[in-house]
Design a protein around this motif. Structure first.
Motif, PDB file in Angstrom:
ATOM      1  N   ASP A  94     -45.593   8.733 -77.819  1.00 34.62           N
ATOM      2  CA  ASP A  94     -46.072   8.927 -76.448  1.00 34.62           C
ATOM      3  C   ASP A  94     -47.350   9.751 -76.385  1.00 34.62           C
ATOM      4  N   THR A  95     -47.480  10.754 -77.276  1.00 31.26           N
ATOM      5  CA  THR A  95     -48.508  11.771 -77.054  1.00 31.26           C
ATOM      6  C   THR A  95     -49.412  12.090 -78.237  1.00 31.26           C
ATOM      7  N   ALA A  96     -49.025  11.724 -79.456  1.00 32.60           N
ATOM      8  CA  ALA A  96     -49.701  12.298 -80.622  1.00 32.60           C
ATOM      9  C   ALA A  96     -50.478  11.303 -81.479  1.00 32.60           C
ATOM     10  N   ILE A  97     -50.452  10.016 -81.142  1.00 35.49           N
ATOM     11  CA  ILE A  97     -51.259   9.048 -81.897  1.00 35.49           C
ATOM     12  C   ILE A  97     -52.669   9.107 -81.316  1.00 35.49           C
ATOM     13  N   LYS A  98     -53.443  10.019 -81.840  1.00 36.02           N
ATOM     14  CA  LYS A  98     -54.755  10.289 -81.251  1.00 36.02           C
ATOM     15  C   LYS A  98     -55.706   9.112 -81.431  1.00 36.02           C
ATOM     16  N   TRP A  99     -55.553   8.411 -82.553  1.00 39.87           N
ATOM     17  CA  TRP A  99     -56.412   7.246 -82.807  1.00 39.87           C
ATOM     18  C   TRP A  99     -55.760   6.367 -83.853  1.00 39.87           C
ATOM     19  N   HIS A 100     -55.899   5.057 -83.661  1.00 40.01           N
ATOM     20  CA  HIS A 100     -55.408   4.079 -84.632  1.00 40.01           C
ATOM     21  C   HIS A 100     -56.410   2.936 -84.654  1.00 40.01           C
ATOM     22  N   PHE A 114     -54.733   8.563 -87.029  1.00 43.88           N
ATOM     23  CA  PHE A 114     -54.926  10.002 -86.905  1.00 43.88           C
ATOM     24  C   PHE A 114     -53.867  10.533 -85.948  1.00 43.88           C
ATOM     25  N   ILE A 115     -52.955  11.362 -86.475  1.00 47.08           N
ATOM     26  CA  ILE A 115     -51.825  11.873 -85.707  1.00 47.08           C
ATOM     27  C   ILE A 115     -51.958  13.381 -85.569  1.00 47.08           C
ATOM     28  N   ILE A 116     -51.959  13.870 -84.343  1.00 44.73           N
ATOM     29  CA  ILE A 116     -52.000  15.312 -84.130  1.00 44.73           C
ATOM     30  C   ILE A 116     -50.570  15.830 -84.061  1.00 44.73           C
ATOM     31  N   THR A 117     -50.399  17.107 -84.395  1.00 48.48           N
ATOM     32  CA  THR A 117     -49.058  17.674 -84.413  1.00 48.48           C
ATOM     33  C   THR A 117     -48.574  18.056 -83.025  1.00 48.48           C
ATOM     34  N   PHE A 497     -44.603  20.490 -79.314  1.00 49.33           N
ATOM     35  CA  PHE A 497     -44.455  20.553 -80.768  1.00 49.33           C
ATOM     36  C   PHE A 497     -43.841  19.222 -81.192  1.00 49.33           C
ATOM     37  N   SER A 498     -44.701  18.254 -81.370  1.00 51.51           N
ATOM     38  CA  SER A 498     -44.267  16.867 -81.527  1.00 51.51           C
ATOM     39  C   SER A 498     -43.344  16.663 -82.714  1.00 51.51           C
TER      40      SER A 498
END
Length: 524
Positions: A94-100, A114-117, A497-498
């Motif tokens: 929902d929230t952390a797949i910053k870019w694919h 690119f996955i942010i925590t 805190f994903s």
């Protein structure tokens, strides 16, 4: 963790029911670091009245139909537990797949992710691997770029690039292809050896579990999909694995003193101007001394990103041991027999070192008898840190990572010690009781440790108690925090805190397989 069998999952998916989701109040998507701090209706119809924490479908960073179906199928009777699971399990997607997307290299088919925590705009090797591993029960082979399999491939590719670029580093900035701007300072002022490209690296703390995470994610993708052709096409994977072995060997064989007693240089050093002792290393950045010939791999920092007291971090070595052996299967199936044998030999050496130097005899709970437990850190000279840290890998998580059976007597003695006041970072609060971390200080429980307590338990009463504590510790926000004051659930750290959210969700999926009856109970 034990994923649901495919047949079980298909039955559940066929029984899907509609979900209740909250809607964002404007046409633009509110930054989730802001959105997650406040409560949103409709609230769960239980005593905790938990918020609807999911962004609206148009604001989600990745949509997966099989996940949406599963969210309406598990037999969870308690309305608050159901809401918490439906909020948390999809949180990474929902929230952390910053870019694919794809690489700019001539091979335009190379997928990147690119996955942010969560609330930090950087990708940790450990966190991103763990975030995706929560979805292993849903992972199936697919060539589609819109599939979960593609997210896994993209993350493996990005991590391979990171390992080759800066093998000692733990977190990275977005790939240039993404166009994502990362203007946080990170570790730009740190003094680190060996040098690295500051434009690529967010922070360069040497943590053995970071490299283990790359191997583990690769293994998980391969074991779930049997997609050996991906690893054949991925030109960087074998080179990245060789780099993992090279860095790991260097930190295994590197020792503080030579045969003549002279001080030797360390292959890695880290110094930071800070008021927190856990944010830098002693001895001008080299860390505490270590003995030679242990077979263990040094780790300057823990998975909490805090400095180790003694550099042989036992749970990190456990994870590295298991990951080396698992990824060796891929190397072997690629025809890289020599590399596979080297990885297995390395794994055996680390395991032997853990069992020889990482198992210590201590006074038992009765204050008289003796028992053997796993130490958290050792130095090979006799220095020992007992207890545990909530962050993964932890000693508590050893059976989940596949290092040891949950019934093993040394593990069981270790577990009893960890989950008691004999662990210096166990908080025995009135609201919540569990393992914490120096990262947030004494008296703070990390719900992540309660999740791991559940995943390593077959005791129904213990599991019920941990679930009740987690349900009552979200401050009504319906998300898993980093830490919570053991005596006041309104005092917590990190609203977003994903990784911890996904871990909680995966634990519920695990309970659906082995303890379904508990999910049919009320926790009101």
């Amino acid at each position: 963790m034990r994923p649901l069998a495919t047949a079980q999952l298909l039955i559940l998916l066929s029984q899907a029911t509609p979900l209740v989701t909250s809607q964002d109040s404007s046409s633009s998507c509110l930054d989730y670091s802001i959105r997650s701090r406040t409560r949103h209706p409709p609230f769960s119809p239980g005593r905790h009245a938990l918020s609807s924490a999911r962004p609206s479908p148009s604001c989600r960073t990745f949509n997966l139909s099989s996940l949406e179906s599963l969210l309406g199928t598990l037999p969870i009777a308690d309305p608050d537990l159901l809401r918490l699971w439906q909020n948390t399990y999809p949180n990474t997607l929902d929230t952390a797949i910053k870019w694919h997307g794809h690489s700019n290299s001539p091979d335009s088919e190379e997928e990147l992710t690119f996955i942010i925590t969560g609330d930090i705009n950087a990708m940790w090797l450990r966190d991103s691997a763990r975030q995706l591993q929560s979805y292993l029960p849903l992972l199936t082979p697919s060539p589609s770029s819109d599939s979960l399999a593609s997210l896994f491939r993209g993350t493996v590719n990005t991590q391979a690039r990171n390992v080759l670029s800066a093998g000692y580093c733990n977190s990275f900035r977005p790939p240039p292809e993404s166009g994502v701007i990362s203007d946080e300072e990170g570790g730009d002022k740190d003094v680190v050896r060996p040098e690295y490209d500051r434009a690529e690296v967010f922070e360069c703390k040497w943590e053995v579990d970071s490299l283990a995470s790359f191997l583990e994610l690769s293994r998980d993708y391969y074991f779930s999909t049997h997609d050996i052709e991906f690893f054949r096409r991925q030109g960087n994977w074998t080179g990245a694995v060789r780099r993992v072995v090279e860095v790991g060997r260097g930190m295994q064989r590197g020792t503080t003193y030579g045969a003549d007693g002279r001080v030797l240089g360390s292959g890695y050093s880290f110094a930071r101007m800070t008021t927190r002792s856990t944010e830098t290393l002693a001895n001008d950045g080299a860390g505490s001394p270590v003995a030679s010939g242990t077979g263990l791999v040094r780790s300057a920092f823990r998975p909490s990103d805090d400095a180790t007291t003694y550099q042989f971090l036992v749970p990190g070595n456990m994870m590295f041991c298991v990951a080396l052996a698992g990824a060796a299967v891929i190397a072997e199936d690629l025809g890289e027999q020599e590399l596979a044998e080297e990885m297995r030999a390395f794994s055996r050496e680390v395991r032997e070192g853990i069992e020889k130097f990482g198992v210590v005899e201590v006074v038992g709970e009765d204050g008289v008898s003796k028992e053997k437990v796993y130490a958290y850190e050792v130095d090979g000279f006799g220095g020992v840190v007992l207890g545990d840290d909530a962050n993964l890998p932890s000693l508590l998580s050893a059976p989940v990572m596949g290092y040891v059976a949950g019934s093993d007597p040394v593990y069981q003695a270790t577990r009893r010690r960890i989950l008691s006041r004999r662990n210096p970072y166990y908080a025995d609060g009135e609201v919540v009781r569990g393992v914490g971390s120096p990262h947030t200080g004494p008296g703070k429980v990390w719900p992540m440790s309660l999740v791991m307590q559940i995943m390593t338990s077959e005791d129904d009463e213990e599991i019920r108690g941990a679930l009740k504590q987690i349900l009552g510790s979200t401050d009504g926000l319906g998300l898993i925090h980093e830490s919570i004051d053991g005596w006041d659930s309104t005092k917590w750290t990190r609203e977003w805190f994903s990784w911890a959210n996904g871990l909680f969700g995966a634990m519920i999926v695990d309970l659906a397989k082995r303890k379904e009856g508990l999910l049919r109970e009320s926790f009101q």
